[in-house]
Design an enzyme around this catalytic site. Structure first.
Site, short mmCIF file in Angstrom:
data_model
loop_
_atom_site.label_atom_id
_atom_site.label_comp_id
_atom_site.label_asym_id
_atom_site.label_seq_id
_atom_site.Cartn_x
_atom_site.Cartn_y
_atom_site.Cartn_z
N HIS A 138 0.86 -1.18 0.00
CA HIS A 138 0.00 0.00 0.00
C HIS A 138 0.89 1.23 0.00
O HIS A 138 2.12 1.13 0.05
CB HIS A 138 -0.95 -0.01 1.20
N ASP A 168 0.02 6.32 -4.37
CA ASP A 168 -1.22 5.90 -5.02
C ASP A 168 -1.64 6.89 -6.10
O ASP A 168 -1.99 6.51 -7.22
CB ASP A 168 -2.35 5.78 -3.99
#
Length: 375
Positions: A138, A168
Site C-alpha cells: 500500500h 497511489d
C-alpha cells in the site's frame, strides 16, 4: 464544443483509488468509462465508510459519471462476452497483480489480438517485472521503499504518518493518465496501441527530486527532518501558535525570511538560521507561541512572506479564494443529496459544464446496455 476525449471508450477493471481516480480524470475530459465489477458485491470501495443513504461517499466521488457492468470473469464464456467492448475500446485500465489478467484470458497479448490499437494500462505496486513484482503493498510501503518516507517521518518515539497518498495518486493515477494520453497521441501517428507498465513505488521517487540530487547523486547524508525542506532550518517548518493552531513558515528566500523576521521581531543575531538552526528555530517557536493563529494570520498575509495558518479540509473548502476559482462548482448526487465533487486538475476548457445530476452508477446498471446478461 466537443471535449478532447469525447470519442474515447475506456474499460476500467481497477478498484479502490489509483485506477478509479485515473479513469475519473479521463471521464472528466469526455471519455466514456465502463467500470467492470464483480457480481453481487461490486468492488470493495462500494462498502467503505462514510456513507450517505447506504452509498459510500468515497466510491461516489471517484466513480461519478461512469457506467457499471458486473461480470464474473472466471465464468465460462465471460471473456468472449466482453469481445464487442474490447473491439471498440481505446483504453483498458487494470490494477491486478502481474499475471492475473493473463490467467483470466485478458492479458495484454490476448486483448491486443482482438484490438491492436488498444492502450492497455497496468497499474501495480512494483511493476510487471523485477524481484518485487508479486509483492503486495500500500502507499505507506511504496513511499518507504522509494526512500522518501525517511526524509520527514517525525520523532522515533512517535513517527508521523504521511499526510497524503503520494504513491497511489502521484505514482499511480497521475502517471497513468499522462502515459495514456501519450500513448493515444502515438496511436494517432502509428495506429498501434501500447502496454503501459505503471509502478506506484517508482512513481513516488520524483516527489523528492532534491533528495535524489543530494542523497543519490552527491552522496550526501539526509537526516530525518534535518534538511532544508524537511525542517532542518528555522525558515521552512511548522510552528504552534498560542492556541495550538499551526503556522506554516515557508520563507525560503532571504527577502521573505527577513520580512518574516521583522513581523515576529526575531533578533538580528538569530536571523542566520544556518549558523545555529536550533537556536533560531527555538526562538521563532517561542515568539509565535505568544499569540493565537488569528493574530498572526492577518500580519503574515499583509507581509506576503510565504507564511500561512494551516487550514483543516473544511476550512480550505470554504476559503473564498477557492470558491471564486470554482473548484467546488461540480457536485455528486448520492441518494437524495448533492455533495461537492472532488476537485480535479483538468483545465475548465476541457471539462463538461457542471452538472448536479452526476452520480456513481448502481452495480451492473449498464449490463443490458452493453448486451450482457444481468448478473
Amino acid at each position: 464544443m466537443a471535449q478532447p476525449l469525447s470519442d474515447i471508450l475506456v474499460l476500467d477493471f481497477s478498484t479502490l483509488l489509483p485506477g478509479p481516480l485515473a479513469t475519473l480524470m479521463l471521464a472528466e475530459a469526455g471519455a466514456e468509462v465502463v467500470k467492470l465489477e464483480r457480481p453481487g458485491t461490486g468492488e470493495d470501495a462500494r462498502h467503505t465508510a462514510p456513507k450517505i443513504d447506504g452509498v459510500s461517499i468515497g466510491y461516489a466521488i471517484l466513480n461519478r459519471g461512469k457506467k457499471s457492468i458486473a461480470l464474473d470473469l472466471k465464468a465460462e464464456g465471460a471473456v468472449e462476452s466482453l469481445r464487442p467492448l474490447i473491439e471498440k475500446a481505446d483504453v483498458l485500465v487494470e490494477q491486478f497483480r502481474p499475471g492475473v489478467m493473463d490467467r483470466l484470458g485478458l492479458g495484454y497479448e490476448a486483448v491486443r489480438a482482438i484490438n491492436p490499437g488498444i492502450v492497455y494500462c497496468s497499474i501495480t505496486s512494483y511493476g510487471q517485472t523485477g524481484p518485487k513484482r508479486d509483492f503486495a503493498g500500500h502507499d505507506l510501503n511504496y513511499v518507504g521503499d522509494a526512500g522518501i518516507l525517511s526524509l520527514s517521518r517525525g520523532p522515533d518515539e512517535q513517527p508521523t504518518m504521511p499526510f497524503a497518498l503520494v504513491a497511489d495518486i502521484g505514482g499511480g493515477s497521475y502517471p497513468a493518465v499522462l502515459n495514456i494520453l501519450l500513448a493515444l497521441r502515438e496511436r494517432d501517428r502509428t495506429g498501434q496501441g501500447a502496454h503501459l507498465d505503471i509502478a506506484m513505488a517508482e512513481g513516488a521517487f520524483v516527489f523528492a527530486y532534491w533528495a535524489h540530487a543530494k542523497g543519490v547523486v552527491a552522496g550526501e547524508p539526509i537526516g530525518n527532518g534535518a534538511d532544508r525542506l524537511t525542517g532542518g532550518l528555522a525558515r521552512y517548518r511548522l510552528y504552534s501558535a498560542a492556541d495550538g493552531r499551526q503556522i506554516a513558515v515557508a520563507a525560503l528566500e532571504e527577502k521573505f525570511w527577513q520580512t518574516f523576521c521583522d513581523v515576529i521581531g526575531l533578533r538580528a543575531e538569530l536571523r542566520d538560521d544556518i549558523a545555529d538552526p536550533q537556536a533560531s528555530t527555538a526562538e521563532v517557536a517561542r515568539l509565535l507561541a505568544t499569540h493565537p493563529a488569528s493574530y498572526w494570520e492577518s500580519l503574515l498575509a499583509e507581509a506576503d512572506c510565504c507564511c500561512t495558518v494551516v487550514k483543516t479540509p473544511a476550512e480550505a473548502a470554504s476559503d473564498d479564494h477557492f470558491a471564486k476559482r470554482g473548484i467546488y462548482g461540480r457536485q455528486v448526487r448520492i441518494g437524495e443529496r448533492r455533495v461537492p465533487a472532488l476537485p480535479l486538475p483538468i483545465a475548465p476548457a476541457f471539462r463538461a459544464l457542471p452538472s448536479c445530476d452526476e452520480a456513481a452508477p448502481d452495480l451492473a446498471r449498464d449490463n443490458r446496455y452493453f448486451g450482457l446478461p444481468d448478473p
